[in-house]
Design a protein around this motif. Sequence first.
Motif, mmCIF file in Angstrom:
data_model
loop_
_atom_site.group_PDB
_atom_site.id
_atom_site.type_symbol
_atom_site.label_atom_id
_atom_site.label_comp_id
_atom_site.label_asym_id
_atom_site.label_seq_id
_atom_site.Cartn_x
_atom_site.Cartn_y
_atom_site.Cartn_z
ATOM 1 N N ASP A 84 0.823 -1.220 0.000
ATOM 2 C CA ASP A 84 0.000 0.000 0.000
ATOM 3 C C ASP A 84 0.848 1.258 0.000
ATOM 4 O OD1 ASP A 84 -2.485 -1.566 0.531
ATOM 5 O OD2 ASP A 84 -1.403 -2.011 2.393
ATOM 6 N N ILE A 85 2.058 1.137 0.568
ATOM 7 C CA ILE A 85 2.933 2.307 0.742
ATOM 8 C C ILE A 85 4.312 1.928 0.231
ATOM 9 C CG2 ILE A 85 4.045 3.813 2.457
ATOM 10 C CD1 ILE A 85 1.596 3.135 4.341
ATOM 11 N N LEU A 86 4.863 2.759 -0.649
ATOM 12 C CA LEU A 86 6.249 2.557 -1.098
ATOM 13 C C LEU A 86 7.067 3.769 -0.675
ATOM 14 C CD1 LEU A 86 8.578 1.290 -2.798
ATOM 15 C CD2 LEU A 86 7.639 2.534 -4.763
ATOM 16 N N ILE A 87 8.124 3.521 0.072
ATOM 17 C CA ILE A 87 9.053 4.602 0.407
ATOM 18 C C ILE A 87 10.335 4.350 -0.394
ATOM 19 C CG2 ILE A 87 10.174 5.916 2.242
ATOM 20 C CD1 ILE A 87 7.125 5.639 2.650
ATOM 21 N N ASN A 88 10.533 5.147 -1.428
ATOM 22 C CA ASN A 88 11.750 5.059 -2.245
ATOM 23 C C ASN A 88 12.858 5.805 -1.500
ATOM 24 O OD1 ASN A 88 10.917 3.706 -4.711
ATOM 25 N ND2 ASN A 88 9.664 5.526 -5.133
ATOM 26 N N ASN A 89 13.524 5.065 -0.609
ATOM 27 C CA ASN A 89 14.514 5.716 0.266
ATOM 28 C C ASN A 89 15.958 5.440 -0.136
ATOM 29 O OD1 ASN A 89 15.611 6.739 3.033
ATOM 30 N ND2 ASN A 89 16.295 4.609 2.876
ATOM 31 N N ALA A 90 16.231 4.256 -0.685
ATOM 32 C CA ALA A 90 17.630 3.894 -0.948
ATOM 33 C C ALA A 90 18.289 4.948 -1.844
ATOM 34 C CB ALA A 90 17.714 2.523 -1.607
ATOM 35 N N GLY A 91 19.489 5.318 -1.477
ATOM 36 C CA GLY A 91 20.228 6.311 -2.255
ATOM 37 C C GLY A 91 21.652 6.323 -1.748
ATOM 38 N N ASN A 92 22.494 7.064 -2.427
ATOM 39 C CA ASN A 92 23.881 7.068 -1.957
ATOM 40 C C ASN A 92 24.389 8.485 -1.724
ATOM 41 O OD1 ASN A 92 23.823 7.500 -4.691
ATOM 42 N ND2 ASN A 92 25.293 5.931 -5.225
ATOM 43 N N GLY A 137 -7.267 0.994 -5.282
ATOM 44 C CA GLY A 137 -7.867 2.307 -5.037
ATOM 45 C C GLY A 137 -7.273 3.076 -3.875
ATOM 46 N N TRP A 138 -6.072 2.719 -3.453
ATOM 47 C CA TRP A 138 -5.387 3.474 -2.378
ATOM 48 C C TRP A 138 -3.897 3.200 -2.494
ATOM 49 C CZ3 TRP A 138 -2.054 3.734 1.703
ATOM 50 C CH2 TRP A 138 -2.226 4.773 2.632
ATOM 51 N N GLY A 139 -3.107 4.243 -2.355
ATOM 52 C CA GLY A 139 -1.660 4.036 -2.366
ATOM 53 C C GLY A 139 -0.932 5.309 -2.011
ATOM 54 N N ARG A 140 0.274 5.121 -1.475
ATOM 55 C CA ARG A 140 1.137 6.252 -1.128
ATOM 56 C C ARG A 140 2.539 5.938 -1.639
ATOM 57 N NH1 ARG A 140 -3.024 8.226 -0.163
ATOM 58 N NH2 ARG A 140 -3.817 9.141 1.761
ATOM 59 N N ILE A 141 3.078 6.811 -2.471
ATOM 60 C CA ILE A 141 4.464 6.667 -2.903
ATOM 61 C C ILE A 141 5.211 7.913 -2.449
ATOM 62 C CG2 ILE A 141 6.015 6.409 -4.882
ATOM 63 C CD1 ILE A 141 3.819 4.878 -6.261
#
Length: 248
Positions: A84-92, A137-141
């Motif tokens: 339901d929730i994707l946190i695109n956190n990985a980074g350098n 019908g619901w999502g958080r990116i």
Amino acid sequence: MSIEQKTALITGAGQGMGLGVAHHLAAQGVQVLINDIDPEKAEAAAQAIIAAGGKALAAPFDITKTDTVLAQVKQLEDEVGGIDILINNAGNAGNNAMGQLPFKDMPPEHWDMYIGINLYGVLNCTKAVIQGMCDRGWGRIITISSEAGRVGLDINVSIYGAAKAGAAHLMRHLAREVGPYGVTANVVSLGLMDNVPEEFAGPVIKTIPARRLGTTEDVAEAVGYLTSDGASWVTGQTLPVNGGSYAI
Ligand SMILES: NC(=O)c1ccc[n+]([C@@H]2O[C@H](COP(=O)([O-])OP(=O)(O)OC[C@H]3O[C@@H](n4cnc5c(N)ncnc54)[C@H](O)[C@@H]3O)[C@@H](O)[C@H]2O)c1
């Protein structure tokens, strides 16, 4: 659906900001899927969250590999239900990646190191979850970006900044495309955080209006808001979390 029934995938959550976000969401009852390229870090993080009373599962894979991400996310969704929730956190940006070079001196072979994780990683993970979010019908990116992706800086982070800006702009387009399905897409743009080396942070602190570096809690609070039902009318936006630097 109450927060206890939601599942979040957090990339690069074996340490640093992602780990803090994972603890914060888990404390609210969200089931957290701890992605990291390092399986041991992912497992340790998941165990720590479980020990604190949360629901967590390690989900180790390399987010830069499109086929891997699509396959791993499908397997996760088959196992634990929709994400339901994707946190695109990985980074350098953190501990080991500040030793970058000015653009004119950086060999093109180095570009992928920054574009791979900060742009392709976001494309891959977002692609893997977006259809399911729209169907349900619901999502958080939420994409964790950097002020280096919002303003020009003279600290040798041009390729990193370009990749971050690309990922952030994807969120703006995506927000328009998936808004009608109840899915929001936003960016949290970080200033300098407290996990960067002292020699790098020291001279910068006095330029930050709040006179301190950012913490995992600062990130987690911002992400927590954007994941909430209360933020359903906030989409396509960038929330700078930067102690007041770059007030634009
Ligand atoms: N630390 C800062 O000062 C700062 C500033 C601005 C923006 N940011 C951004 O915030 C986010 C979090 O930063 P951080 O400092 O907590 O990072 P970090 O370096 O402490 O942690 C990143 C994690 O990502 C994992 N990882 C690396 N490559 C991966 C891959 N290909 N697939 C999956 N996982 C991978 C690492 O193993 C690590 O556990 C990043 O997107 C970073 O660019 C950080």
